[in-house]
Write an enzyme that holds these catalytic residues in place. Structure first.
Site, PDB file in Angstrom:
ATOM      1  N   GLU A   5      21.460   7.643 -14.459  1.00 16.62           N
ATOM      2  CA  GLU A   5      22.545   7.715 -13.485  1.00 16.62           C
ATOM      3  C   GLU A   5      23.570   8.730 -13.972  1.00 16.62           C
ATOM      4  O   GLU A   5      23.809   8.867 -15.170  1.00 16.62           O
ATOM      5  CB  GLU A   5      23.252   6.363 -13.328  1.00 16.62           C
ATOM      6  CG  GLU A   5      22.351   5.201 -13.013  1.00 16.62           C
ATOM      7  CD  GLU A   5      21.887   4.465 -14.262  1.00 16.62           C
ATOM      8  OE1 GLU A   5      22.452   4.711 -15.356  1.00 16.62           O
ATOM      9  OE2 GLU A   5      20.940   3.682 -14.156  1.00 16.62           O
ATOM     10  N   HIS A  65      23.849   1.980 -21.843  1.00 15.37           N
ATOM     11  CA  HIS A  65      24.839   2.703 -21.046  1.00 15.37           C
ATOM     12  C   HIS A  65      25.856   3.384 -21.953  1.00 15.37           C
ATOM     13  O   HIS A  65      26.191   2.859 -23.021  1.00 15.37           O
ATOM     14  CB  HIS A  65      25.586   1.742 -20.116  1.00 15.37           C
ATOM     15  CG  HIS A  65      24.960   1.587 -18.771  1.00 15.37           C
ATOM     16  ND1 HIS A  65      25.688   1.509 -17.619  1.00 15.37           N
ATOM     17  CD2 HIS A  65      23.668   1.523 -18.391  1.00 15.37           C
ATOM     18  CE1 HIS A  65      24.881   1.377 -16.584  1.00 15.37           C
ATOM     19  NE2 HIS A  65      23.639   1.384 -17.036  1.00 15.37           N
TER      20      HIS A  65
END
Length: 318
Positions: A106, A38
């Site tokens: 995302e 991430h």
């Protein structure tokens, strides 16, 4: 027989802590490692987001376990050529004990360079082209490519492993699962989805491995464990495509105000009931997964590893 690995949460822990958790995981009897990739955590309470490729380099020295990204998005923030170089170096350091898990990403992590965030079908199209490019680069020859989404000129990886790097595809819906079956060396998901495993196998996955992941919150006080899980990971209870389209941790914090603690308590295994933890992991085995990676929510990692080493993993082995 299903194997059990540990899922390192880059959103919650500093790099050195992740490396120490990997050591504890190996000592506790886990047989492989997942690590999340991430740029941002999901919320400020999680608080971390180290560069995964640096951590993987340290993991190569710290343990003898296989390592897999769960998962890397190679379509925007990380160009597929750069992702291929990072993965190839990781595979060399890990002496073949590396698998590249990929997904369509995302907005939280991938929109940061200011690019338009595409709809899901376009992202899957980009992922397919990225996978094809990376496989070419892993062969070690010079690659030039002009495709719908990517242009590559005279790119060659000089540091490559002896064997091809497996590319496993993350999927949560039918289209992505069928792409995983058609192109992936394995299937990655975070629910004990027997229908998804079957769709993957019917779509071309055959006997290739299916990898599952699950979060739990071990602790001697179940109510406190539920509070910890709700504070850190209420995001996993958000419905639909919110996790793919919300752009910042602050937006996730706002959305998670709609998730009551009772929903977390009903859906996340919390506390120190051995049978509850065994049942949670066994659901993946019954759904046809080859490996399930479990992640402990919160700071009490040592207590979790002691619990799983002495109480949970012995039952699963039996």
């Amino acid at each position: 027989m299903t194997e059990y690995g540990y899922f390192l949460s880059s959103e919650e822990h500093r790099p050195a802590d992740l490396v120490e958790q990997a050591r504890m995981a190996e000592q506790a009897g886990f047989t492989s490692l997942w690590i999340s990739d991430h740029f941002h955590p999901w919320n400020a309470a999680q608080g971390q987001a180290p560069f995964v490729w640096s951590v993987i380099g340290a993991l190569a020295e710290a343990t003898s376990l296989p390592v897999q990204t769960a998962v890397t998005c190679p379509i925007m923030r990380m160009h597929p050529v750069v992702t291929a170089q990072a993965a190839a170096t990781s595979a060399v350091l890990l002496e073949g004990r590396f698998r590249l898990g990929v997904g369509s990403g995302e907005a939280l992590n991938e929109h940061i360079l200011g690019d338009h965030w595409p709809q899901a079908p376009v992202r899957l199209e980009m992922l397919e082209e990225a996978i094809q490019l990376m496989r070419l680069l892993f062969e070690g020859g010079e690659v030039s490519h002009r495709g719908k989404h990517y242009t590559v000129e005279n790119a060659r990886l000089y540091t490559v492993p002896d064997r091809p790097i497996p590319i496993d595809v993350s999927a949560f819906g039918p289209a992505a699962t069928e792409l995983a079956g058609r192109l992936g060396d394995g299937f990655v998901t975070n629910t004990p989805d027997a229908d998804g495993v079957e769709r993957f196998r019917r779509s071309g996955g055959g006997t290739k491995p299916a990898f599952g992941g699950v979060k739990v919150c071990w602790g001697p006080d179940r109510e406190e464990a539920v509070r910890t899980a709700h504070r850190l990971w209420a995001v996993e209870q958000l419905p639909g495509e919110l996790a793919q389209v919300l752009p910042t941790p602050a937006h996730f914090e706002q959305a998670c105000e709609l998730v009551p603690p009772e929903r977390v308590a009903a859906n996340v295994t919390c506390g120190n009931d051995v049978e509850a933890h065994v049942k949670t992991l066994d659901a993946y085995a019954k759904a046809g997964f080859d490996t399930v990676h479990v992640s402990q929510i919160g700071p009490d990692q040592r207590g979790f590893f002691d619990f799983y080493r002495t109480k949970v993993l012995p039952q699963l082995a039996g």
